[in-house]
Design a protein around this motif. Structure first.
Motif, PDB file in Angstrom:
ATOM      1  N   ALA A   1     -20.269  25.551  28.915  1.00 46.62           N
ATOM      2  CA  ALA A   1     -19.716  26.249  27.745  1.00 46.62           C
ATOM      3  C   ALA A   1     -20.039  25.468  26.470  1.00 46.62           C
ATOM      4  CB  ALA A   1     -18.210  26.421  27.894  1.00 46.62           C
ATOM      5  N   TRP A   2     -19.701  26.069  25.342  1.00 46.57           N
ATOM      6  CA  TRP A   2     -19.949  25.473  24.030  1.00 46.57           C
ATOM      7  C   TRP A   2     -18.644  25.361  23.273  1.00 46.57           C
ATOM      8  CZ3 TRP A   2     -24.872  23.949  22.605  1.00 46.57           C
ATOM      9  CH2 TRP A   2     -25.873  24.294  23.507  1.00 46.57           C
ATOM     10  N   ALA A   3     -18.572  24.375  22.376  1.00 48.86           N
ATOM     11  CA  ALA A   3     -17.367  24.128  21.584  1.00 48.86           C
ATOM     12  C   ALA A   3     -17.742  23.938  20.122  1.00 48.86           C
ATOM     13  CB  ALA A   3     -16.638  22.887  22.090  1.00 48.86           C
ATOM     14  N   VAL A   4     -16.785  24.265  19.252  1.00 54.62           N
ATOM     15  CA  VAL A   4     -16.952  24.062  17.813  1.00 54.62           C
ATOM     16  C   VAL A   4     -15.934  23.032  17.363  1.00 54.62           C
ATOM     17  CG1 VAL A   4     -16.863  25.158  15.543  1.00 54.62           C
ATOM     18  CG2 VAL A   4     -17.773  26.428  17.504  1.00 54.62           C
ATOM     19  N   PHE A   5     -16.402  22.056  16.590  1.00 51.13           N
ATOM     20  CA  PHE A   5     -15.547  21.002  16.047  1.00 51.13           C
ATOM     21  C   PHE A   5     -15.636  21.018  14.535  1.00 51.13           C
ATOM     22  CE2 PHE A   5     -16.453  19.723  20.307  1.00 51.13           C
ATOM     23  CZ  PHE A   5     -15.337  19.030  20.738  1.00 51.13           C
ATOM     24  N   ARG A   6     -14.530  20.695  13.895  1.00 49.52           N
ATOM     25  CA  ARG A   6     -14.506  20.523  12.440  1.00 49.52           C
ATOM     26  C   ARG A   6     -13.936  19.144  12.151  1.00 49.52           C
ATOM     27  NH1 ARG A   6     -12.647  24.409   7.593  1.00 49.52           N
ATOM     28  NH2 ARG A   6     -12.549  22.787   6.005  1.00 49.52           N
ATOM     29  N   ASP A   7     -14.721  18.315  11.509  1.00 47.94           N
ATOM     30  CA  ASP A   7     -14.333  16.939  11.196  1.00 47.94           C
ATOM     31  C   ASP A   7     -13.810  16.197  12.429  1.00 47.94           C
ATOM     32  OD1 ASP A   7     -15.085  17.167   8.515  1.00 47.94           O
ATOM     33  OD2 ASP A   7     -13.137  17.988   7.948  1.00 47.94           O
ATOM     34  N   GLY A   8     -14.476  16.430  13.565  1.00 44.31           N
ATOM     35  CA  GLY A   8     -14.159  15.722  14.797  1.00 44.31           C
ATOM     36  C   GLY A   8     -13.050  16.322  15.632  1.00 44.31           C
ATOM     37  N   SER A   9     -12.367  17.330  15.119  1.00 41.20           N
ATOM     38  CA  SER A   9     -11.281  17.971  15.866  1.00 41.20           C
ATOM     39  C   SER A   9     -11.747  19.308  16.428  1.00 41.20           C
ATOM     40  CB  SER A   9     -10.073  18.213  14.962  1.00 41.20           C
ATOM     41  OG  SER A   9      -9.579  16.985  14.484  1.00 41.20           O
ATOM     42  N   PRO A  10     -11.412  19.598  17.686  1.00 46.08           N
ATOM     43  CA  PRO A  10     -11.854  20.868  18.271  1.00 46.08           C
ATOM     44  C   PRO A  10     -11.217  22.068  17.567  1.00 46.08           C
ATOM     45  CG  PRO A  10     -10.386  19.712  19.774  1.00 46.08           C
ATOM     46  CD  PRO A  10     -10.627  18.801  18.613  1.00 46.08           C
ATOM     47  N   VAL A  11     -12.044  23.060  17.298  1.00 46.17           N
ATOM     48  CA  VAL A  11     -11.580  24.323  16.709  1.00 46.17           C
ATOM     49  C   VAL A  11     -11.431  25.351  17.816  1.00 46.17           C
ATOM     50  CG1 VAL A  11     -12.157  26.203  15.127  1.00 46.17           C
ATOM     51  CG2 VAL A  11     -12.669  23.838  14.494  1.00 46.17           C
ATOM     52  N   GLN A  12     -12.478  25.458  18.655  1.00 47.18           N
ATOM     53  CA  GLN A  12     -12.436  26.394  19.774  1.00 47.18           C
ATOM     54  C   GLN A  12     -13.416  25.914  20.835  1.00 47.18           C
ATOM     55  OE1 GLN A  12     -12.598  30.444  18.528  1.00 47.18           O
ATOM     56  NE2 GLN A  12     -12.329  31.253  20.574  1.00 47.18           N
ATOM     57  N   GLN A  13     -13.035  26.091  22.103  1.00 48.91           N
ATOM     58  CA  GLN A  13     -13.863  25.646  23.218  1.00 48.91           C
ATOM     59  C   GLN A  13     -14.048  26.790  24.202  1.00 48.91           C
ATOM     60  OE1 GLN A  13     -11.483  22.308  24.517  1.00 48.91           O
ATOM     61  NE2 GLN A  13     -12.542  20.907  23.142  1.00 48.91           N
ATOM     62  N   GLY A  14     -14.987  26.626  25.137  1.00 49.59           N
ATOM     63  CA  GLY A  14     -15.210  27.622  26.170  1.00 49.59           C
ATOM     64  C   GLY A  14     -15.972  28.846  25.685  1.00 49.59           C
TER      65      GLY A  14
END
Length: 67
Positions: free
Chosen positions: A12-25
């Motif tokens: 899966a793929w994940a999105v991070f903003r400034d090192g914190s996860p925004v959304q995963q899977g």
């Protein structure tokens, strides 16, 4: 500067903003679309660094916004 990243995590793929996860899977296309939306919104506050990992592990970096 805001940093937004699309990173592969297993299958899966994940999105991070400034090192914190925004959304995963996410599917990669959904992760890239979300990252682009976040980047566009963040440009209003200044510079944005968008990092997108491809399937081979290479990372493409794009800078936008700011003066």
């Amino acid at each position: 500067m805001t940093q937004i990243a699309v990173i592969q995590q297993g299958a899966a793929w994940a999105v991070f903003r400034d090192g914190s996860p925004v959304q995963q899977g996410l599917r990669r296309s959904d992760a890239v679309a979300l990252a682009e939306q976040l980047s566009f919104a963040a440009e209003q506050d200044g510079a944005v660094e968008l990092l997108v990992q491809d399937y081979t592990g290479e990372v493409r970096t794009t800078y936008s916004g700011g003066d």
